[in-house]
Design a protein around this motif. Structure first.
Motif, PDB file in Angstrom:
ATOM      1  N   THR A   1       0.854  -1.187   0.000  1.00 31.57           N
ATOM      2  CA  THR A   1       0.000   0.000   0.000  1.00 31.57           C
ATOM      3  C   THR A   1       0.890   1.237   0.000  1.00 31.57           C
ATOM      4  OG1 THR A   1      -1.647  -1.172   1.334  1.00 31.57           O
ATOM      5  CG2 THR A   1      -1.876   1.218   1.158  1.00 31.57           C
ATOM      6  N   ALA A   2       0.581   2.199  -0.876  1.00 32.90           N
ATOM      7  CA  ALA A   2       1.304   3.469  -0.910  1.00 32.90           C
ATOM      8  C   ALA A   2       0.288   4.595  -1.015  1.00 32.90           C
ATOM      9  CB  ALA A   2       2.268   3.518  -2.086  1.00 32.90           C
ATOM     10  N   THR A   3       0.351   5.559  -0.084  1.00 31.95           N
ATOM     11  CA  THR A   3      -0.620   6.647  -0.061  1.00 31.95           C
ATOM     12  C   THR A   3       0.047   7.983   0.226  1.00 31.95           C
ATOM     13  OG1 THR A   3      -1.102   6.358   2.301  1.00 31.95           O
ATOM     14  CG2 THR A   3      -2.479   5.132   0.742  1.00 31.95           C
ATOM     15  N   VAL A   4      -0.608   9.047  -0.208  1.00 36.68           N
ATOM     16  CA  VAL A   4      -0.264  10.423   0.146  1.00 36.68           C
ATOM     17  C   VAL A   4      -1.419  10.966   0.985  1.00 36.68           C
ATOM     18  CG1 VAL A   4       0.172  12.753  -0.707  1.00 36.68           C
ATOM     19  CG2 VAL A   4       1.103  10.764  -1.930  1.00 36.68           C
ATOM     20  N   GLY A   5      -1.087  11.593   2.134  1.00 38.01           N
ATOM     21  CA  GLY A   5      -2.140  12.012   3.046  1.00 38.01           C
ATOM     22  C   GLY A   5      -2.035  13.460   3.471  1.00 38.01           C
ATOM     23  N   TYR A   6      -3.109  13.909   4.140  1.00 42.57           N
ATOM     24  CA  TYR A   6      -3.193  15.297   4.593  1.00 42.57           C
ATOM     25  C   TYR A   6      -3.792  15.328   5.996  1.00 42.57           C
ATOM     26  CZ  TYR A   6      -4.156  20.321   4.446  1.00 42.57           C
ATOM     27  OH  TYR A   6      -4.175  21.666   4.691  1.00 42.57           O
ATOM     28  N   ASN A   7      -3.153  16.080   6.909  1.00 43.73           N
ATOM     29  CA  ASN A   7      -3.645  16.284   8.267  1.00 43.73           C
ATOM     30  C   ASN A   7      -4.590  17.476   8.285  1.00 43.73           C
ATOM     31  OD1 ASN A   7      -1.986  14.231   9.588  1.00 43.73           O
ATOM     32  ND2 ASN A   7      -0.252  15.596   9.189  1.00 43.73           N
ATOM     33  N   TRP A   8      -5.887  17.217   8.399  1.00 39.62           N
ATOM     34  CA  TRP A   8      -6.860  18.298   8.453  1.00 39.62           C
ATOM     35  C   TRP A   8      -6.826  19.005   9.812  1.00 39.62           C
ATOM     36  CZ3 TRP A   8      -8.783  19.421   3.842  1.00 39.62           C
ATOM     37  CH2 TRP A   8      -8.808  18.407   2.872  1.00 39.62           C
ATOM     38  N   THR A   9      -6.688  18.218  10.870  1.00 37.28           N
ATOM     39  CA  THR A   9      -6.508  18.740  12.226  1.00 37.28           C
ATOM     40  C   THR A   9      -5.543  17.806  12.942  1.00 37.28           C
ATOM     41  OG1 THR A   9      -8.269  17.434  13.269  1.00 37.28           O
ATOM     42  CG2 THR A   9      -8.920  19.516  12.203  1.00 37.28           C
ATOM     43  N   ASP A  10      -5.326  18.034  14.236  1.00 36.36           N
ATOM     44  CA  ASP A  10      -4.481  17.127  15.007  1.00 36.36           C
ATOM     45  C   ASP A  10      -5.127  15.758  15.186  1.00 36.36           C
ATOM     46  OD1 ASP A  10      -2.556  19.033  15.264  1.00 36.36           O
ATOM     47  OD2 ASP A  10      -3.063  19.583  17.335  1.00 36.36           O
ATOM     48  N   THR A  11      -6.419  15.648  14.968  1.00 36.62           N
ATOM     49  CA  THR A  11      -7.129  14.383  15.206  1.00 36.62           C
ATOM     50  C   THR A  11      -7.746  13.772  13.949  1.00 36.62           C
ATOM     51  OG1 THR A  11      -9.160  15.578  15.798  1.00 36.62           O
ATOM     52  CG2 THR A  11      -7.654  14.968  17.595  1.00 36.62           C
ATOM     53  N   ILE A  12      -7.849  14.529  12.847  1.00 32.36           N
ATOM     54  CA  ILE A  12      -8.467  14.027  11.620  1.00 32.36           C
ATOM     55  C   ILE A  12      -7.452  14.102  10.481  1.00 32.36           C
ATOM     56  CG2 ILE A  12     -10.332  14.290   9.947  1.00 32.36           C
ATOM     57  CD1 ILE A  12     -11.319  13.479  12.664  1.00 32.36           C
ATOM     58  N   ALA A  13      -7.312  12.993   9.765  1.00 31.28           N
ATOM     59  CA  ALA A  13      -6.413  12.950   8.613  1.00 31.28           C
ATOM     60  C   ALA A  13      -7.013  12.045   7.546  1.00 31.28           C
ATOM     61  CB  ALA A  13      -5.023  12.450   9.016  1.00 31.28           C
ATOM     62  N   SER A  14      -6.538  12.218   6.321  1.00 27.08           N
ATOM     63  CA  SER A  14      -6.993  11.367   5.237  1.00 27.08           C
ATOM     64  C   SER A  14      -5.846  11.094   4.278  1.00 27.08           C
ATOM     65  CB  SER A  14      -8.169  12.019   4.486  1.00 27.08           C
ATOM     66  OG  SER A  14      -7.766  13.233   3.890  1.00 27.08           O
ATOM     67  N   SER A  15      -5.973   9.992   3.515  1.00 22.76           N
ATOM     68  CA  SER A  15      -4.944   9.661   2.530  1.00 22.76           C
ATOM     69  C   SER A  15      -5.566   8.974   1.330  1.00 22.76           C
ATOM     70  CB  SER A  15      -3.855   8.778   3.142  1.00 22.76           C
ATOM     71  OG  SER A  15      -4.392   7.549   3.590  1.00 22.76           O
ATOM     72  N   PHE A  16      -4.815   8.974   0.233  1.00 24.86           N
ATOM     73  CA  PHE A  16      -5.302   8.456  -1.040  1.00 24.86           C
ATOM     74  C   PHE A  16      -4.124   7.821  -1.772  1.00 24.86           C
ATOM     75  CE2 PHE A  16      -6.121   8.879  -5.570  1.00 24.86           C
ATOM     76  CZ  PHE A  16      -7.438   8.445  -5.693  1.00 24.86           C
ATOM     77  N   GLY A  17      -4.340   6.612  -2.307  1.00 30.16           N
ATOM     78  CA  GLY A  17      -3.248   5.959  -3.010  1.00 30.16           C
ATOM     79  C   GLY A  17      -3.676   4.665  -3.670  1.00 30.16           C
ATOM     80  N   TYR A  18      -2.821   3.649  -3.583  1.00 31.61           N
ATOM     81  CA  TYR A  18      -3.034   2.388  -4.301  1.00 31.61           C
ATOM     82  C   TYR A  18      -2.657   1.226  -3.399  1.00 31.61           C
ATOM     83  CZ  TYR A  18      -3.724  -0.148  -8.696  1.00 31.61           C
ATOM     84  OH  TYR A  18      -4.220  -0.942  -9.691  1.00 31.61           O
ATOM     85  N   LYS A  19      -3.429   0.130  -3.539  1.00 33.37           N
ATOM     86  CA  LYS A  19      -3.177  -1.066  -2.729  1.00 33.37           C
ATOM     87  C   LYS A  19      -3.308  -2.303  -3.602  1.00 33.37           C
ATOM     88  CE  LYS A  19      -4.846  -3.549   1.394  1.00 33.37           C
ATOM     89  NZ  LYS A  19      -5.746  -3.469   2.572  1.00 33.37           N
ATOM     90  N   ALA A  20      -2.457  -3.298  -3.350  1.00 29.89           N
ATOM     91  CA  ALA A  20      -2.523  -4.565  -4.072  1.00 29.89           C
ATOM     92  C   ALA A  20      -2.275  -5.720  -3.110  1.00 29.89           C
ATOM     93  CB  ALA A  20      -1.500  -4.600  -5.204  1.00 29.89           C
ATOM     94  N   LEU A  21      -3.003  -6.816  -3.322  1.00 32.41           N
ATOM     95  CA  LEU A  21      -2.847  -8.032  -2.522  1.00 32.41           C
ATOM     96  C   LEU A  21      -2.853  -9.238  -3.449  1.00 32.41           C
ATOM     97  CD1 LEU A  21      -2.868  -9.765   0.088  1.00 32.41           C
ATOM     98  CD2 LEU A  21      -5.366  -9.516   0.111  1.00 32.41           C
ATOM     99  N   TYR A  22      -1.766 -10.015  -3.405  1.00 36.42           N
ATOM    100  CA  TYR A  22      -1.664 -11.238  -4.216  1.00 36.42           C
ATOM    101  C   TYR A  22      -1.574 -12.441  -3.290  1.00 36.42           C
ATOM    102  CZ  TYR A  22       0.351 -15.006  -6.972  1.00 36.42           C
ATOM    103  OH  TYR A  22       0.592 -16.226  -7.553  1.00 36.42           O
TER     104      TYR A  22
END
Length: 258
Positions: free
Chosen positions: A212-233
């Motif tokens: 899994t590889a993601t880029v994320g953003y801290n909206w506050t000290d308690t809320i964050a989000s990220s977006f990227g790609y995941k693979a499972l074989y």
């Protein structure tokens, strides 16, 4: 060989309502000041396609090939999330995904139909220890743990010139896994997370790989989000049950830290 479409998806709601996914790692040195153990709960979204071969006893292997864009047509239900604790150079992490999908496809060169239904559970538990890499704003953990997988598959095949056939199978197995987990703060708002592991080693699966590889953003000290790609074989075979397939696609995560 049966060619059909099937798909998997993480929490579709997270894709619809989150501005992006969520932080995978809330580690020492991140935007949250580290005064001890820190905890994180997430809702995950995984818009994943599936490529590979799936077989149930007594029936030909089904060749599955579907893109992530087709996933929602076959999704009957889904839930995914994770919990994490970080402190004193240790990382404790666990996640779980449940999904149910069903689809129909044509069978063979002479016509006919096939219905494919699958329920899947994937759960991972990891313990990690921080490596002394001495890179500013980066934490790298060596990890080890277990991955549990449960697959319940039903195939109903109705060929054009032969009697219909119904087969079902259910298998559960646990694989040992080892890997690396990295968190890097680009600045006080943006961060990058990478998780990768390898396992199986013939204990249950011949091999299982996840990344899994993601880029994320801290909206506050308690809320964050990220977006990227995941693979499972996973390459697993036992008692006439065959699962040799890769799930892959866009991954999001919405996290609450405390």
């Amino acid at each position: 060989m049966i060619e059909m479409k099937s798909a998997y998806c993480g929490l579709a709601l997270a894709l619809a309502v989150a501005p992006a996914g969520a932080a995978d790692i809330s580690a020492p040195g991140s935007a949250v000041v580290n005064t001890g153990w820190k905890y994180q709960v997430t809702l995950d979204g995984w818009l994943a396609g599936l490529n590979g071969d799936i077989g149930v006893r007594g029936l030909p292997t089904a060749a599955v090939d579907v893109s992530p864009l087709d996933v929602l047509e076959s999704l009957d239900g889904v839930f995914a999330g994770s919990f994490q604790a970080v402190g004193d150079s240790w990382l404790l992490y666990t996640d779980v995904m449940w999904a149910k999908i069903s689809t129909e496809a044509d069978v063979g060169p002479f016509g006919g139909t096939a219905r494919f239904e699958q329920k899947q559970i994937v759960a991972t538990a990891l313990v990690g220890y921080e490596l002394p890499i001495n890179v500013e704003n980066m934490q790298l953990y060596a990890t080890g743990g277990l991955r549990y997988q449960h697959n319940e598959v039903e195939l109903d095949i109705d060929p054009a010139f032969f009697p219909s056939v119904n087969r079902s199978g259910s298998q559960s197995w646990v694989d040992p896994i080892v890997g690396l987990t990295m968190h890097y703060d680009v600045n006080d708002k943006w961060f990058v997370n990478v998780m990768a592991d390898i396992g199986g080693f013939g204990v249950a699966s011949d091999i299982t790989l996840q990344g899994t590889a993601t880029v994320g953003y801290n909206w506050t000290d308690t809320i964050a989000s990220s977006f990227g790609y995941k693979a499972l074989y996973t390459d697993y075979e036992e008692g006439g049950f065959r699962y040799d397939a890769t799930q892959h696609g866009i991954f999001t995560r919405l996290a609450v830290r405390f």
